[in-house]
Design a protein around this motif. Structure first.
Motif, mmCIF file in Angstrom:
data_model
loop_
_atom_site.group_PDB
_atom_site.id
_atom_site.type_symbol
_atom_site.label_atom_id
_atom_site.label_comp_id
_atom_site.label_asym_id
_atom_site.label_seq_id
_atom_site.Cartn_x
_atom_site.Cartn_y
_atom_site.Cartn_z
ATOM 1 N N ASN A 52 0.949 -1.198 0.042
ATOM 2 C CA ASN A 52 -0.111 -0.276 0.107
ATOM 3 C C ASN A 52 0.934 1.216 -0.049
ATOM 4 O OD1 ASN A 52 -2.312 -1.409 -0.082
ATOM 5 N ND2 ASN A 52 -2.419 -1.366 2.181
ATOM 6 N N HIS A 53 2.170 1.192 0.743
ATOM 7 C CA HIS A 53 2.860 2.402 0.915
ATOM 8 C C HIS A 53 3.598 2.749 -0.329
ATOM 9 C CE1 HIS A 53 5.284 5.411 3.076
ATOM 10 N NE2 HIS A 53 6.234 5.095 2.548
ATOM 11 N N LEU A 54 4.141 1.607 -1.162
ATOM 12 C CA LEU A 54 4.961 1.628 -2.498
ATOM 13 C C LEU A 54 3.696 2.121 -3.484
ATOM 14 C CD1 LEU A 54 7.004 -1.594 -2.315
ATOM 15 C CD2 LEU A 54 7.745 0.893 -2.074
ATOM 16 N N LYS A 55 2.617 1.765 -3.515
ATOM 17 C CA LYS A 55 1.539 2.184 -4.530
ATOM 18 C C LYS A 55 1.342 3.674 -4.469
ATOM 19 C CE LYS A 55 -0.983 -1.961 -4.828
ATOM 20 N NZ LYS A 55 -2.348 -2.838 -4.455
ATOM 21 N N THR A 56 1.600 4.457 -3.469
ATOM 22 C CA THR A 56 1.564 5.932 -3.355
ATOM 23 C C THR A 56 2.685 6.588 -4.417
ATOM 24 O OG1 THR A 56 2.808 6.004 -1.479
ATOM 25 C CG2 THR A 56 0.491 6.115 -1.303
ATOM 26 N N GLY A 58 3.901 4.437 -7.051
ATOM 27 C CA GLY A 58 3.663 4.034 -8.752
ATOM 28 C C GLY A 58 4.186 2.670 -8.512
ATOM 29 N N PHE A 59 4.638 2.236 -7.440
ATOM 30 C CA PHE A 59 5.181 0.849 -7.470
ATOM 31 C C PHE A 59 4.188 -0.182 -6.730
ATOM 32 C CE2 PHE A 59 8.891 3.690 -6.549
ATOM 33 C CZ PHE A 59 9.485 3.772 -7.564
ATOM 34 N N GLU A 60 4.427 -1.372 -6.895
ATOM 35 C CA GLU A 60 3.691 -2.564 -6.426
ATOM 36 C C GLU A 60 4.430 -3.674 -6.063
ATOM 37 O OE1 GLU A 60 -0.298 -4.954 -8.518
ATOM 38 O OE2 GLU A 60 0.371 -2.935 -9.079
ATOM 39 N N LEU A 61 3.954 -4.328 -5.237
ATOM 40 C CA LEU A 61 4.636 -5.705 -4.958
ATOM 41 C C LEU A 61 4.192 -6.746 -5.955
ATOM 42 C CD1 LEU A 61 4.827 -6.100 -1.135
ATOM 43 C CD2 LEU A 61 6.792 -5.449 -2.566
ATOM 44 N N ILE A 62 5.219 -7.651 -6.440
ATOM 45 C CA ILE A 62 4.809 -8.631 -7.338
ATOM 46 C C ILE A 62 4.849 -9.900 -6.557
ATOM 47 C CG2 ILE A 62 5.135 -9.837 -9.302
ATOM 48 C CD1 ILE A 62 6.876 -7.383 -10.318
ATOM 49 N N ASP A 63 3.708 -10.680 -6.323
ATOM 50 C CA ASP A 63 3.407 -11.789 -5.834
ATOM 51 C C ASP A 63 3.529 -13.063 -6.324
ATOM 52 O OD1 ASP A 63 3.343 -11.235 -3.117
ATOM 53 O OD2 ASP A 63 1.516 -10.950 -2.936
ATOM 54 N N ASP A 64 2.843 -13.204 -7.421
ATOM 55 C CA ASP A 64 2.835 -14.689 -8.281
ATOM 56 C C ASP A 64 4.240 -14.644 -9.048
ATOM 57 O OD1 ASP A 64 2.387 -14.110 -10.931
ATOM 58 O OD2 ASP A 64 0.563 -13.407 -10.296
ATOM 59 N N LYS A 65 4.656 -16.070 -9.417
ATOM 60 C CA LYS A 65 5.721 -16.326 -9.749
ATOM 61 C C LYS A 65 5.824 -15.849 -11.191
ATOM 62 C CE LYS A 65 8.731 -20.505 -10.077
ATOM 63 N NZ LYS A 65 8.800 -22.007 -9.833
ATOM 64 N N LYS A 66 4.880 -16.070 -11.999
ATOM 65 C CA LYS A 66 4.693 -15.739 -13.441
ATOM 66 C C LYS A 66 4.933 -14.093 -13.620
ATOM 67 C CE LYS A 66 2.159 -19.405 -15.315
ATOM 68 N NZ LYS A 66 1.013 -19.871 -15.980
ATOM 69 N N SER A 67 4.203 -13.315 -12.644
ATOM 70 C CA SER A 67 4.602 -11.797 -12.781
ATOM 71 C C SER A 67 5.915 -11.621 -12.584
ATOM 72 C CB SER A 67 3.508 -11.289 -11.767
ATOM 73 O OG SER A 67 2.145 -11.436 -12.196
ATOM 74 N N ARG A 68 6.488 -12.230 -11.534
ATOM 75 C CA ARG A 68 7.871 -12.025 -11.242
ATOM 76 C C ARG A 68 8.851 -12.127 -12.268
ATOM 77 N NH1 ARG A 68 7.639 -13.914 -5.772
ATOM 78 N NH2 ARG A 68 7.511 -16.092 -6.603
ATOM 79 N N LEU A 69 8.521 -13.248 -12.952
ATOM 80 C CA LEU A 69 9.543 -13.637 -14.020
ATOM 81 C C LEU A 69 9.337 -12.314 -15.160
ATOM 82 C CD1 LEU A 69 11.264 -15.900 -14.788
ATOM 83 C CD2 LEU A 69 9.241 -16.975 -15.780
ATOM 84 N N ILE A 70 7.976 -11.999 -15.361
ATOM 85 C CA ILE A 70 7.882 -10.816 -16.595
ATOM 86 C C ILE A 70 8.516 -9.823 -16.054
ATOM 87 C CG2 ILE A 70 5.985 -9.260 -17.346
ATOM 88 C CD1 ILE A 70 5.846 -12.395 -18.497
ATOM 89 N N GLY A 71 8.320 -9.354 -14.693
ATOM 90 C CA GLY A 71 9.562 -8.297 -14.069
ATOM 91 C C GLY A 71 10.683 -8.452 -14.236
ATOM 92 N N GLN A 72 11.220 -9.567 -14.049
ATOM 93 C CA GLN A 72 12.714 -10.038 -14.388
ATOM 94 C C GLN A 72 13.055 -9.623 -15.807
ATOM 95 O OE1 GLN A 72 12.710 -13.763 -12.372
ATOM 96 N NE2 GLN A 72 14.131 -12.856 -10.805
ATOM 97 N N ILE A 73 12.314 -10.101 -16.685
ATOM 98 C CA ILE A 73 12.454 -10.131 -18.018
ATOM 99 C C ILE A 73 12.744 -8.483 -18.311
ATOM 100 C CG2 ILE A 73 11.685 -10.142 -20.212
ATOM 101 C CD1 ILE A 73 10.288 -12.953 -19.551
#
Length: 186
Positions: A52-56, A58-73
């Motif tokens: 919630n703090h990071l969203k202010t 423009g950032f966001e925690l990535i939880d699921d494995k596939k989203s993490r992989l996209i973020g790493q790419i």
């Protein structure tokens, strides 16, 4: 413990995230594009508060494995183009496969499915944003930019630039209104 953060795409982003983590009393071991290694694990409540703090910002925690992989790419592509400025020692598919320990076909299909575009198009879009930046700074000739960005010729760079932006590099350079995009919007 590692956490992954969406839209953390530049050194300024790293500084903001680092400052905010310090304000929240969260101790880090290492921070890089899209990724933070924490000294201690977070509870679910702490994760929710951090998200919630990071969203202010423009950032966001990535939880699921596939989203993490996209973020790493995305982070690796941005790092190659915007931070390293060095020639890619192998082709992009081999580089990403070796860094992420997945078959490129899997990475490519996942990226296309989630992002609605291909890794190659994303890579080209990032390259064009870097070319725009170099054109705006007006320190290098188009030939020097083509060489620095690993284009085989000025003609190839110009054609790709026009295909993506609708403008020639020269026309882009001459217009007064700068039409660059933030990296997280590419």
């Amino acid at each position: 413990m590692k956490i992954y953060i969406k839209n953390m795409v530049c050194n300024r982003c790293i500084m903001v995230v680092k400052n905010e983590l310090e304000k929240l009393g969260i101790h880090t071991l290492n921070i890089s594009l899209g990724e933070v290694e924490l000294k201690n694990d977070l509870t679910e409540t702490e994760k929710t508060n951090l998200d919630n703090h990071l969203k202010t910002f423009g950032f966001e925690l990535i939880d699921d494995k596939k989203s993490r992989l996209i973020g790493q790419i995305k982070s690796y592509i941005i790092e190659i183009i915007h931070q390293n400025n060095s020639e890619l020692k192998s082709n992009l598919s081999d580089y990403l496969s070796s860094k992420l320990h997945h078959d490129y076909t899997y990475l490519s299909n996942l990226f296309s499915e989630v992002e609605g575009t291909t890794i190659e198009k994303y890579f080209i879009a990032q390259k064009i944003e870097k070319v725009k930046e170099l054109l705006v700074y007006d320190e290098l000739s188009l030939s020097e930019i083509a060489y620095q960005m690993n284009y085989s010729s000025v003609g190839y760079l110009s054609n790709q630039f026009k295909k993506v932006t609708g403008l020639t590099p020269t026309h882009f350079k001459n217009i007064k209104e700068i039409k660059r995009k933030p990296l997280d919007e590419v």
